[in-house]
Design a protein around this motif. Sequence first.
Motif, PDB file in Angstrom:
ATOM      1  N   SER A   1     -29.251  18.619  10.673  1.00 53.59           N
ATOM      2  CA  SER A   1     -29.065  18.897  12.321  1.00 53.59           C
ATOM      3  C   SER A   1     -28.293  17.528  12.973  1.00 53.59           C
TER       4      SER A   1
ATOM      5  N   ASN B   1     -35.163  16.749  11.678  1.00 52.02           N
ATOM      6  CA  ASN B   1     -33.959  15.935  12.591  1.00 52.02           C
ATOM      7  C   ASN B   1     -33.732  14.685  11.965  1.00 52.02           C
TER       8      ASN B   1
ATOM      9  N   SER C   1     -35.115  10.371  15.158  1.00 50.76           N
ATOM     10  CA  SER C   1     -35.177  12.224  15.323  1.00 50.76           C
ATOM     11  C   SER C   1     -35.960  12.116  16.741  1.00 50.76           C
TER      12      SER C   1
ATOM     13  N   SER D   1     -29.209  16.904  18.989  1.00 44.21           N
ATOM     14  CA  SER D   1     -29.950  17.638  17.665  1.00 44.21           C
ATOM     15  C   SER D   1     -31.238  17.418  17.944  1.00 44.21           C
ATOM     16  N   ARG D   2     -31.896  17.998  17.368  1.00 46.07           N
ATOM     17  CA  ARG D   2     -33.539  18.189  17.494  1.00 46.07           C
ATOM     18  C   ARG D   2     -34.282  18.543  16.319  1.00 46.07           C
ATOM     19  N   GLY D   3     -35.443  18.521  15.975  1.00 51.73           N
ATOM     20  CA  GLY D   3     -36.343  19.015  15.050  1.00 51.73           C
ATOM     21  C   GLY D   3     -37.418  19.617  15.482  1.00 51.73           C
TER      22      GLY D   3
END
Length: 154
Positions: free
Chosen positions: A17, A13, A70, A39-41
Amino acid sequence: MKYNKIIFVSLDNTYTSVVAEHIALKYLKEKKENISVASRGIVVLFEEPANPKGIAIAKSKDINLEEHKSRVLEENDFDMDVIMIAMTQKIKSDIYDLFKNALNVYTLKEFLGGFGDIETPYGKSLSEYSNSFFEIEKLTKDLIDKLIIMEDEL
């Protein structure tokens, strides 16, 4: 809209993203469409800012990524009205492996009827980041357009 929220998911992220998230937010505002975007990781051990090259490219497109931190994907991110857009097939597979309640997960290209991944240009030139940004921009706008058409067909 069938989906009330889009979550773009990358590994950490910090680039693909978050770029897709901010392009989507800007495009949805232009289209006067009301849908949440995030958005994410899947691997976020601690908060990190967006990639500096990504910040520079986005800034040249009037998108500010400087405040981004992030965030990790969590179980409570999934819902029937949320569409998860993974940047790669591997991330999509990992999402299904890591989350028992995962649903509505697609790669960006897959959702648009194509194949392939959106790779992060880590360690590459600013020009490679620029090329990546343009690819993400086109595909993200196509995604939004498709979601709007899907809603109109309901």
